[in-house]
Scaffold this active site. Structure first.
Site, PDB file in Angstrom:
ATOM      1  N   CYS A  56       0.910  -1.324  -0.009  1.00 34.41           N
ATOM      2  CA  CYS A  56      -0.034  -0.064  -0.025  1.00 34.41           C
ATOM      3  C   CYS A  56       0.897   1.172   0.076  1.00 34.41           C
ATOM      4  O   CYS A  56       1.957   1.334   0.828  1.00 34.41           O
ATOM      5  CB  CYS A  56      -1.038  -0.009   1.545  1.00 34.41           C
ATOM      6  SG  CYS A  56      -1.891   1.436   1.122  1.00 34.41           S
ATOM      7  N   CYS A  60       0.624   5.123   6.704  1.00 29.69           N
ATOM      8  CA  CYS A  60       0.008   4.994   8.024  1.00 29.69           C
ATOM      9  C   CYS A  60       1.236   4.243   9.069  1.00 29.69           C
ATOM     10  O   CYS A  60       1.703   3.254   8.781  1.00 29.69           O
ATOM     11  CB  CYS A  60      -0.984   4.171   8.143  1.00 29.69           C
ATOM     12  SG  CYS A  60      -2.320   4.671   6.759  1.00 29.69           S
ATOM     13  N   CYS A  63       0.867   0.600  10.110  1.00 34.93           N
ATOM     14  CA  CYS A  63       0.273  -0.448   9.477  1.00 34.93           C
ATOM     15  C   CYS A  63       1.660  -1.142   8.477  1.00 34.93           C
ATOM     16  O   CYS A  63       2.554  -0.406   8.154  1.00 34.93           O
ATOM     17  CB  CYS A  63      -0.369  -0.087   8.466  1.00 34.93           C
ATOM     18  SG  CYS A  63      -1.013  -1.020   7.379  1.00 34.93           S
ATOM     19  N   CYS A 100     -16.003  -9.306   6.751  1.00 26.99           N
ATOM     20  CA  CYS A 100     -15.420  -8.141   6.392  1.00 26.99           C
ATOM     21  C   CYS A 100     -14.084  -8.278   5.669  1.00 26.99           C
ATOM     22  O   CYS A 100     -13.191  -9.012   6.105  1.00 26.99           O
ATOM     23  CB  CYS A 100     -14.813  -7.515   7.850  1.00 26.99           C
ATOM     24  SG  CYS A 100     -15.950  -7.375   8.861  1.00 26.99           S
ATOM     25  N   CYS A 131     -19.094  -6.524   4.906  1.00 24.41           N
ATOM     26  CA  CYS A 131     -18.381  -5.501   5.186  1.00 24.41           C
ATOM     27  C   CYS A 131     -17.096  -5.070   4.328  1.00 24.41           C
ATOM     28  O   CYS A 131     -16.538  -6.370   4.147  1.00 24.41           O
ATOM     29  CB  CYS A 131     -17.956  -5.338   6.648  1.00 24.41           C
ATOM     30  SG  CYS A 131     -17.132  -3.817   6.906  1.00 24.41           S
ATOM     31  N   CYS A 191     -18.875   2.059   9.444  1.00 26.17           N
ATOM     32  CA  CYS A 191     -17.926   1.402  10.352  1.00 26.17           C
ATOM     33  C   CYS A 191     -16.870   2.158  10.508  1.00 26.17           C
ATOM     34  O   CYS A 191     -15.965   2.553   9.947  1.00 26.17           O
ATOM     35  CB  CYS A 191     -17.665  -0.108  10.161  1.00 26.17           C
ATOM     36  SG  CYS A 191     -16.650  -0.936  11.210  1.00 26.17           S
ATOM     37  N   ARG A 268     -16.905  -2.175  18.823  1.00 29.41           N
ATOM     38  CA  ARG A 268     -16.325  -3.446  18.544  1.00 29.41           C
ATOM     39  C   ARG A 268     -14.832  -3.420  19.142  1.00 29.41           C
ATOM     40  O   ARG A 268     -13.957  -2.569  18.854  1.00 29.41           O
ATOM     41  CB  ARG A 268     -16.043  -3.656  16.942  1.00 29.41           C
ATOM     42  CG  ARG A 268     -15.279  -4.988  16.676  1.00 29.41           C
ATOM     43  CD  ARG A 268     -15.483  -5.134  15.270  1.00 29.41           C
ATOM     44  NE  ARG A 268     -16.683  -5.320  14.626  1.00 29.41           N
ATOM     45  CZ  ARG A 268     -17.040  -5.245  13.492  1.00 29.41           C
ATOM     46  NH1 ARG A 268     -16.182  -4.604  12.660  1.00 29.41           N
ATOM     47  NH2 ARG A 268     -18.420  -5.475  13.101  1.00 29.41           N
TER      48      ARG A 268
HETATM   49  N1  SAM Z   1      -6.416   0.435   3.313  1.00 24.22           N
HETATM   50  C1  SAM Z   1      -7.745   0.467   4.124  1.00 24.22           C
HETATM   51  C2  SAM Z   1      -7.819   1.819   5.134  1.00 24.22           C
HETATM   52  O1  SAM Z   1      -6.652   2.238   5.696  1.00 24.22           O
HETATM   53  O2  SAM Z   1      -9.081   2.221   5.515  1.00 24.22           O
HETATM   54  C3  SAM Z   1      -8.213  -0.635   4.910  1.00 24.22           C
HETATM   55  C4  SAM Z   1      -7.430  -1.624   5.672  1.00 24.22           C
HETATM   56  S1  SAM Z   1      -6.695  -1.006   7.217  1.00 24.22           S
HETATM   57  C5  SAM Z   1      -5.680  -2.151   7.581  1.00 24.22           C
HETATM   58  C6  SAM Z   1      -7.965  -0.982   8.355  1.00 24.22           C
HETATM   59  C7  SAM Z   1      -7.878  -0.517   9.805  1.00 24.22           C
HETATM   60  O3  SAM Z   1      -7.076  -1.265  10.652  1.00 24.22           O
HETATM   61  C8  SAM Z   1      -6.850   0.803   9.801  1.00 24.22           C
HETATM   62  O4  SAM Z   1      -7.710   2.176   9.574  1.00 24.22           O
HETATM   63  C9  SAM Z   1      -6.585   0.683  11.390  1.00 24.22           C
HETATM   64  O5  SAM Z   1      -7.411   1.461  12.097  1.00 24.22           O
HETATM   65  C10 SAM Z   1      -6.622  -0.544  11.661  1.00 24.22           C
HETATM   66  N2  SAM Z   1      -5.077  -1.036  11.603  1.00 24.22           N
HETATM   67  C11 SAM Z   1      -4.339  -1.482  10.737  1.00 24.22           C
HETATM   68  N3  SAM Z   1      -3.032  -1.838  11.391  1.00 24.22           N
HETATM   69  C12 SAM Z   1      -3.207  -1.936  12.622  1.00 24.22           C
HETATM   70  C13 SAM Z   1      -2.371  -2.363  13.719  1.00 24.22           C
HETATM   71  N4  SAM Z   1      -0.974  -2.768  13.642  1.00 24.22           N
HETATM   72  N5  SAM Z   1      -2.733  -2.196  15.036  1.00 24.22           N
HETATM   73  C14 SAM Z   1      -4.189  -1.810  15.141  1.00 24.22           C
HETATM   74  N6  SAM Z   1      -4.822  -1.530  14.050  1.00 24.22           N
HETATM   75  C15 SAM Z   1      -4.482  -1.348  12.969  1.00 24.22           C
HETATM   76 FE1  SF4 Z   2      -2.775   1.181   3.391  1.00 25.76          FE
HETATM   77 FE2  SF4 Z   2      -2.378   0.204   5.713  1.00 25.76          FE
HETATM   78 FE3  SF4 Z   2      -3.048   2.858   5.710  1.00 25.76          FE
HETATM   79 FE4  SF4 Z   2      -4.867   0.933   4.948  1.00 25.76          FE
HETATM   80  S1  SF4 Z   2      -3.889   1.011   7.089  1.00 25.76           S
HETATM   81  S2  SF4 Z   2      -4.269   2.776   3.937  1.00 25.76           S
HETATM   82  S3  SF4 Z   2      -3.700  -0.659   4.364  1.00 25.76           S
HETATM   83  S4  SF4 Z   2      -1.313   1.600   4.838  1.00 25.76           S
END
Ligand code: SAM
Ligand code: SF4
Ligand code: DTB
Length: 335
Positions: A56, A60, A63, A100, A131, A191, A268
């Protein structure tokens, strides 16, 4: 109280005052709200599947699927519709009510949409709630998903507006809000939640809940505890400063305040359960959490697992919630 009359005029001061309550008073208030609006001792089960893993472009800080993280996670292409439906069938057999599907995208491309639409239609035909979480959506994409029958779209604000740029720089807080508005306007249930334990302050947790509580309340509010992954900006930062990790009581307080300010939402208890004590999870259920992700994997990281969950539910006298369409749920609730 109905969804239309739930308060959306919370002030930051009021939310701060809830956080400041003696713990037992806060829990009492949260439990009172919970019992007025939700069946007690029932927790909804959802299953996650990563339909497009890694690679991606967003940055973030939490992530491990970001190209900016050095976690060694292998990027994969979008899964086959058939394989996704097989996975959904297994989730249904295991008792899940909602499936989901998550993609590591900044936003879906036009070429991805036909397969996405097929996934929604197929999972729905199995009698599961659907979802998806695919990143930012345009109004047109939201409409396409609504027409396919998508029940929920997950799109988190993650933290307070002030803290957002400390966590993510490749998009803005306003970008997130714009997608949420597109999803809502298309008639899809929202959500939306965030992550606790990223080194944010209590003021940030107040600001985060304040944004959620002053928009049309999301039907589902995931509260994730950061899963610190080595090689991500936040995982590495917290490894160096263990004291930055969220205190369990503060985490429970966040869940309780979410329950009070958004009485009808499903709160949740999301990521982070794997490293949470049973006692902490039990307190979260008492505080009003009534939904979890089941199975031994979230998207890419480990989850508590079905055996551990079944054992915990048995100890607590908690039952899996039977899925009812949103309309039936609304009519049957008294608040
Ligand atoms: N890429 C899309 C987005 O960012 O909306 C969907 C997938 S993203 C993995 C979904 C959510 O997972 C993120 O918004 C974040 O809140 C949560 N998330 C991701 N990595 C995480 C982590 N290491 N610990 C806790 N929550 C996490
Ligand atoms: Fe990409 Fe992870 Fe951010 Fe979702 S949370 S936009 S998968 S970097
Ligand atoms: C949400 O708020 N939490 C879930 C779901 N929405 C998509 C995702 C948690 C992901 C945790 C890290 C991982 O397993 O990759």
């Amino acid at each position: 109280m109905t969804a239309a009359t739930a308060r959306t005029d919370w002030t930051r001061e009021e939310i701060a005052a809830l956080f400041d309550l003696p713990f037992s008073d806060l829990m009492f208030e949260a439990q009172t709200v919970h019992r007025a609006c939700h069946p007690r001792n029932e927790v909804q089960l959802s299953t996650l599947l990563s339909i497009k893993t890694g690679g991606c472009v967003e940055d973030c800080g939490y992530c491990n699927q970001s190209v900016h993280a050095e976690t060694g996670l292998k990027a994969e292409k979008l899964m086959d519709v058939r394989a996704v439906l097989q996975s959904a069938a297994q989730a249904k057999d295991a008792g899940s009510g909602r499936f989901c599907m998550g993609a590591a995208w900044r936003s879906p491309k036009a070429r991805d949409m036909p397969a996405i639409v097929e996934m929604v239609k197929g999972v729905r035909a199995m009698g599961l709630e659907t979802c998806m979480t695919l990143g930012m959506l345009t109004a047109e994409q939201s409409q396409q998903l609504a027409e396919a029958g998508l029940d929920y779209y997950n799109h988190n604000i993650d933290t307070s507006p002030e803290n957002y740029a400390n966590v993510i720089t490749t998009r803005s807080f306003e970008d997130r809000i714009e997608t949420l508005e597109n999803v809502r306007a298309a008639g899809i249930n929202v959500c939306c939640g965030g992550i606790v334990g990223m080194g944010e302050t209590r003021e940030d947790r107040i600001g985060f809940l304040h944004v959620l509580a002053t928009m049309p309340h999301p039907e589902s509010v995931p509260i994730n505890a950061l899963v610190p992954v080595k090689g991500t900006a936040l995982g590495d930062m917290l490894a160096d400063t263990p004291l930055a990790k969220i205190d369990e009581i503060e985490f429970v307080r966040t869940v309780a305040v979410a329950r009070i300010v958004m009485p009808q939402s499903m709160v949740r208890l999301s990521a982070g359960r794997e490293s949470m004590s049973e006692a902490c999870q039990a307190l979260c259920f008492m505080a009003g959490a009534n939904s979890i992700f089941t199975g031994d994997r979230l998207l890419t990281t480990p989850n508590a697992g079905d055996n551990a969950d079944a054992a915990l539910f048995a100890k607590l006298g908690v039952n899996a919630m039977q899925v009812a369409p949103q309309s039936v749920r609304e009519e049957s609730l008294c608040c």
